[in-house]
Motif scaffolding. Structure first.
Motif, PDB file in Angstrom:
ATOM      1  N   THR A 140      49.648  10.885 -23.889  1.00  0.00           N
ATOM      2  CA  THR A 140      48.483   9.996 -23.846  1.00  0.00           C
ATOM      3  C   THR A 140      48.151   9.500 -25.255  1.00  0.00           C
ATOM      4  O   THR A 140      47.834   8.324 -25.450  1.00  0.00           O
ATOM      5  N   VAL A 200      43.752  15.876 -24.100  1.00  0.00           N
ATOM      6  CA  VAL A 200      44.697  14.966 -23.452  1.00  0.00           C
ATOM      7  C   VAL A 200      46.111  15.413 -23.803  1.00  0.00           C
ATOM      8  O   VAL A 200      46.319  16.182 -24.753  1.00  0.00           O
ATOM      9  N   ASN A 212      39.616   8.517 -22.874  1.00  0.00           N
ATOM     10  CA  ASN A 212      40.700   9.191 -23.594  1.00  0.00           C
ATOM     11  C   ASN A 212      40.859   8.621 -24.996  1.00  0.00           C
ATOM     12  O   ASN A 212      41.022   9.375 -25.963  1.00  0.00           O
ATOM     13  N   ALA A 254      40.881   5.674 -19.297  1.00  0.00           N
ATOM     14  CA  ALA A 254      41.688   5.353 -20.481  1.00  0.00           C
ATOM     15  C   ALA A 254      40.789   5.127 -21.695  1.00  0.00           C
ATOM     16  O   ALA A 254      41.105   5.542 -22.810  1.00  0.00           O
ATOM     17  N   ASN A 299      50.641   6.937 -26.070  1.00  0.00           N
ATOM     18  CA  ASN A 299      50.434   5.748 -25.253  1.00  0.00           C
ATOM     19  C   ASN A 299      49.333   4.877 -25.852  1.00  0.00           C
ATOM     20  O   ASN A 299      49.429   3.659 -25.881  1.00  0.00           O
ATOM     21  N   ARG A 300      48.270   5.515 -26.328  1.00  0.00           N
ATOM     22  CA  ARG A 300      47.149   4.786 -26.926  1.00  0.00           C
ATOM     23  C   ARG A 300      47.442   4.378 -28.373  1.00  0.00           C
ATOM     24  O   ARG A 300      46.987   3.334 -28.828  1.00  0.00           O
TER      25      ARG A 300
END
Length: 186
Positions: free
Chosen positions: A49, A45, A15, A12, A52-53
């Protein structure tokens, strides 16, 4: 421990770092309105993703440009530390134009308003305060025309960054900003 305080897993973290690097590249070339899917592709990615980040574009812009605003802070501090106020003003302009000339995203971050509570706006406000001191010092020393205002920096940056050779463009602008060359402005 909340989710935000918990350290990221290694994948994570990778990413997130890849997304920030990709965002700097894409935003730098195309501006902060560049497609987010292009950033995700460049970071290798999924778009999910990215979201999400960074749930919002503003979150990603902040992650990408806060370090650059820290560099800008260092420039203003270096300019204020110089003994000669005109030299400080020139150093500030040269370094600031150099930071903007090849980075459309940074230029847009500097010229746009973001959420007042954001890290971007707080950093920009601190930089603006130091820029005002740089201008005031040069004016108090009699080196910078007395009618120059902080808002005039937008014109200086636009003129210098639009010139085919930014150093030449900035030199022409600086000659017009010297107090000795000043004529009344409209």
């Amino acid at each position: 421990m909340t989710v935000e305080q918990r350290p990221l897993r290694a994948d994570a973290r990778r990413n997130r770092e890849a997304l920030v690097v990709a965002a700097r590249e894409v935003f730098g070339a195309k501006g902060v309105d560049a497609p987010l899917d292009e950033i995700a592709r460049r970071a290798e990615v999924a778009i999910g993703t990215l979201y999400n980040r960074f749930p919002t574009r503003a979150d990603l812009v902040e992650a990408a440009f806060l370090p650059t605003l820290e560099e800008a802070k260092a420039v203003t501090e270096e300019a204020l530390a110089l003994d000669d106020p005109w030299d400080g003003f020139v150093l500030f302009l040269e370094r600031s134009v150099l930071m903007q000339v090849g980075d459309r995203g940074f230029t847009e971050v500097c010229s746009r308003a973001f959420d007042p509570a954001s890290g971007l706006e707080k950093a920009k406000h601190g930089n603006a305060s130091r820029m005002q001191r740089i201008v005031a010092r040069a004016q108090e020393a009699g080196a910078l025309r007395p009618d120059f205002r902080l808002l005039d920096l937008a014109s200086v940056f636009a003129a210098a960054t639009a010139a085919p050779d930014w150093r030449r463009g900035l030199a022409l602008v600086l000659d017009g900003l010297r107090a000795a060359a000043a004529h009344p402005l409209p």
